[in-house]
Scaffold this motif. Structure first.
Motif, PDB file in Angstrom:
ATOM      1  N   TYR B  36       0.836  -1.182   0.000  1.00 35.95           N
ATOM      2  CA  TYR B  36       0.000   0.000   0.000  1.00 35.95           C
ATOM      3  C   TYR B  36       0.879   1.242   0.000  1.00 35.95           C
ATOM      4  CZ  TYR B  36      -4.407  -2.433   0.678  1.00 35.95           C
ATOM      5  OH  TYR B  36      -5.531  -3.218   0.499  1.00 35.95           O
ATOM      6  N   PHE B  89       3.630   0.613   2.837  1.00 35.26           N
ATOM      7  CA  PHE B  89       3.376  -0.458   3.795  1.00 35.26           C
ATOM      8  C   PHE B  89       3.263  -1.784   3.065  1.00 35.26           C
ATOM      9  CE2 PHE B  89       2.503   2.026   7.552  1.00 35.26           C
ATOM     10  CZ  PHE B  89       1.979   3.213   7.095  1.00 35.26           C
ATOM     11  N   LYS B 100      -8.586  -8.601   6.092  1.00 39.60           N
ATOM     12  CA  LYS B 100      -8.015  -8.671   7.425  1.00 39.60           C
ATOM     13  C   LYS B 100      -6.499  -8.756   7.277  1.00 39.60           C
ATOM     14  CE  LYS B 100      -8.610 -11.142  11.801  1.00 39.60           C
ATOM     15  NZ  LYS B 100      -7.217 -11.555  12.038  1.00 39.60           N
ATOM     16  N   LEU B 101      -5.901  -7.597   7.083  1.00 40.46           N
ATOM     17  CA  LEU B 101      -4.482  -7.531   6.797  1.00 40.46           C
ATOM     18  C   LEU B 101      -3.641  -7.297   8.037  1.00 40.46           C
ATOM     19  CD1 LEU B 101      -4.626  -5.252   3.625  1.00 40.46           C
ATOM     20  CD2 LEU B 101      -4.196  -7.704   3.688  1.00 40.46           C
ATOM     21  N   PHE B 103      -0.127  -5.505   8.804  1.00 41.57           N
ATOM     22  CA  PHE B 103       0.744  -4.557   8.121  1.00 41.57           C
ATOM     23  C   PHE B 103       2.145  -4.540   8.714  1.00 41.57           C
ATOM     24  CE2 PHE B 103      -1.834  -2.123   5.171  1.00 41.57           C
ATOM     25  CZ  PHE B 103      -3.122  -2.452   5.551  1.00 41.57           C
ATOM     26  N   GLY B 104       3.114  -4.182   7.860  1.00 41.10           N
ATOM     27  CA  GLY B 104       4.448  -3.870   8.328  1.00 41.10           C
ATOM     28  C   GLY B 104       4.483  -2.482   8.949  1.00 41.10           C
ATOM     29  N   GLN B 105       5.665  -2.084   9.413  1.00 42.07           N
ATOM     30  CA  GLN B 105       5.807  -0.847  10.172  1.00 42.07           C
ATOM     31  C   GLN B 105       5.830   0.410   9.310  1.00 42.07           C
ATOM     32  OE1 GLN B 105       7.778  -3.590  10.506  1.00 42.07           O
ATOM     33  NE2 GLN B 105       6.795  -4.352  12.357  1.00 42.07           N
ATOM     34  N   GLY B 106       5.999   0.236   8.005  1.00 42.01           N
ATOM     35  CA  GLY B 106       5.990   1.381   7.102  1.00 42.01           C
ATOM     36  C   GLY B 106       7.398   1.875   6.770  1.00 42.01           C
TER      37      GLY B 106
END
Lengths: 112, 113
Positions: B36, B89, B100-101, B103-106
């Motif tokens: 994303y 992300f 229902k994802l 996510f990584g920290q960005g």
């Protein structure tokens, strides 16, 4: 285009207040989600709903509840706001499986 | 709680360069790996996604490379442009709902002109 609308862009509330964050989607999506976004932590799932009046806890549900009385609307409720709930809150929706998640532009909540 | 580890936390690239962001996941049941892109003041928007039956997917200047055995996947942005400056992300999901994802920290990407 799918539109997910969050009613407030910015909110400032006091500790202990009951806070309502509203989200509306216009694509008749079954699935709706509330995420919280914090720097260095990414997005974390608070609650989600696969149908009207149905809700399931995500990864960080403590201190939150939700309401879904109509298919297009999903509300996040902070029963008694605390300073550690200061964050960006993102609502999202998706239709049938294999379809992408559509996010609103977020509500930045500050609890003082 | 399932984890997705994303690196680097921030990345500065010159215009025309290659930006590379990496993610590692733990749960081998994950079968959907999207990236994303988020611009300031906006919600994240799906950029590109891959499923584990292929090792690479390319859309324009954006490529996902997927290594199932290592449980890693990465985003490559070729010919990076200042307009690519955003937060990226990675995410993972499995089962029947791709909403229902986890996510990584960005990664905050800055592309200098």
């Amino acid at each position: 285009d799918v539109k997910v609308t969050q009613s407030s862009r910015y909110l400032v509330k006091r500790t202990g207040e009951k806070v309502f964050l509203e989200c509306v989607q216009d694509m008749d999506h079954e699935n709706m989600f509330w995420y919280r976004q914090d720097p260095g932590l990414g997005l974390r799932l608070i609650y989600f709903s696969y149908d009207v009046k149905m809700k399931e806890k995500g990864d960080i549900p403590e201190g939150y509840s939700v309401s879904r009385e109509k298919k297009e609307r999903f509300s996040l409720i902070l029963e008694s706001a605390s300073t550690n709930q200061t964050s960006m809150y993102l609502c999202a929706s998706t239709g049938i499986i294999n379809s992408p998640l559509h996010f609103g532009n977020g509500t930045r909540l500050t609890v003082t | 709680q399932q984890q997705v580890k994303q690196s680097p936390q921030s990345l500065i690239v010159q215009k025309g360069g290659i930006s590379i962001i990496n993610c590692a996941y733990e749960n081998t049941a994950f079968d959907y790996f999207p990236w994303y892109q988020q611009f300031p003041g906006k919600g994240p928007a799906l950029l590109i996604a891959i499923r584990p039956d292929v090792s690479e997917k390319k859309e324009g200047r954006f490529t996902i490379s997927f290594n199932k055995s290592a449980k890693q996947f990465s985003l490559h942005i070729m010919d990076s442009q200042p307009g690519d400056s955003a937060t990226y992300f990675c995410a993972t999901a499995g089962g029947t709902s791709y909403g229902k994802l986890t996510f990584g920290q960005g990664t905050i990407l800055t592309v200098h002109p």
